[in-house]
Enzyme design. Structure first.
Site, PDB file in Angstrom:
ATOM      1  N   SER A  75       0.810  -1.220   0.000  1.00  0.00           N
ATOM      2  CA  SER A  75       0.000   0.000   0.000  1.00  0.00           C
ATOM      3  C   SER A  75       0.842   1.268   0.000  1.00  0.00           C
ATOM      4  O   SER A  75       0.394   2.314  -0.483  1.00  0.00           O
ATOM      5  CB  SER A  75      -0.929   0.001   1.223  1.00  0.00           C
ATOM      6  OG  SER A  75      -0.178  -0.129   2.429  1.00  0.00           O
ATOM      7  N   ASP A 112      -4.255   6.908  10.267  1.00  0.00           N
ATOM      8  CA  ASP A 112      -3.974   5.546  10.730  1.00  0.00           C
ATOM      9  C   ASP A 112      -2.564   5.403  11.309  1.00  0.00           C
ATOM     10  O   ASP A 112      -2.231   4.374  11.917  1.00  0.00           O
ATOM     11  CB  ASP A 112      -4.201   4.519   9.618  1.00  0.00           C
ATOM     12  CG  ASP A 112      -3.301   4.711   8.394  1.00  0.00           C
ATOM     13  OD1 ASP A 112      -2.347   5.516   8.456  1.00  0.00           O
ATOM     14  OD2 ASP A 112      -3.561   4.050   7.371  1.00  0.00           O
ATOM     15  N   HIS A 164       0.316   5.022   7.060  1.00  0.00           N
ATOM     16  CA  HIS A 164       0.526   5.473   5.683  1.00  0.00           C
ATOM     17  C   HIS A 164       0.824   6.970   5.641  1.00  0.00           C
ATOM     18  O   HIS A 164       0.161   7.751   6.324  1.00  0.00           O
ATOM     19  CB  HIS A 164      -0.706   5.165   4.829  1.00  0.00           C
ATOM     20  CG  HIS A 164      -1.025   3.714   4.752  1.00  0.00           C
ATOM     21  ND1 HIS A 164      -1.921   3.113   5.609  1.00  0.00           N
ATOM     22  CD2 HIS A 164      -0.553   2.736   3.936  1.00  0.00           C
ATOM     23  CE1 HIS A 164      -1.996   1.812   5.320  1.00  0.00           C
ATOM     24  NE2 HIS A 164      -1.174   1.572   4.312  1.00  0.00           N
TER      25      HIS A 164
END
Length: 203
Positions: free
Chosen positions: A20, A173, A176
């Site tokens: 990701s 979060d 990221h």
């Protein structure tokens, strides 16, 4: 002003194999790692196409399962940036090492130049786990004679206190990077990718 050796006779195609962090999770497409890296490299005078081969949630096993079809004939070089999800899942580093070994072997067999991007384990799993996990990148880079970029987050880690960095450069979060964080990461990693591209040109 162009960087020395950055101008290529032909376009260099680089596949960014990752998770990701590579894919650009939580960001509008143009703010992700690959588009920002592409823009940075072009700003240095490089004639390059960076392919986004990042899949959110991918482990090193996922990367190994798709490296074969990532390495299409037009790919000249590959950035390997995997391991973060192995960490989150607490996967045995020996398993991660074996998967990365397979990815680097596939790149070697395909005749592409590679840049291995490391990841640093926290101490949550203990000192032995951290030493084995962190060390696998060093060992594999040496074994395959590829360049090692120490950790994907090197640019952010150089910015100061971790809590301040997290607040300024990370998404909610805490895992990221936000668009600004990606820009810092790219600015730091860019020269290593440019060197990878120049190495292709020199071959």
């Amino acid at each position: 002003m162009l960087s020395a050796g950055a101008v290529q006779a032909e376009t260099v195609t680089v596949a960014a194999l990752g998770d990701s962090l590579t894919q650009g999770y939580g960001l509008v497409p143009e703010a992700g790692f690959v588009p920002q890296l592409q823009a940075w490299l072009e700003g240095q005078g490089a004639d390059v196409v960076v392919i986004n081969a990042g899949v959110s949630g991918d482990t090193t096993a996922g990367g190994l399962s798709r490296v074969g079809w990532t390495l299409t004939p037009e790919v000249d070089a590959m950035i390997v940036a995997l391991g973060g999800n192995d960490l989150l899942r607490g996967i045995d580093p020996s398993v991660s090492r074996g998967n990365l070994d397979g990815i680097l072997q596939a790149g070697t067999e395909a005749g592409v130049d590679m840049l291995l991007v490391g990841m640093e384990a926290p101490l949550n799993y203990g000192a032995d786990f951290k030493a084995e996990f962190d060390g696998m990148y060093v060992d594999l880079a040496a074994g395959y004679d590829v360049e090692l970029y120490p950790t994907f987050f090197a640019g952010l880690l150089a910015q100061g206190e971790i809590e301040q960095v997290r607040a300024q450069y990370m998404q909610a979060d805490g895992i990221h990077p936000n668009a600004e964080g990606v820009a810092v990461i790219v600015e730091a990693m860019g020269p290593s990718v440019l060197a990878l591209i120049n190495g292709v040109a020199a071959d």
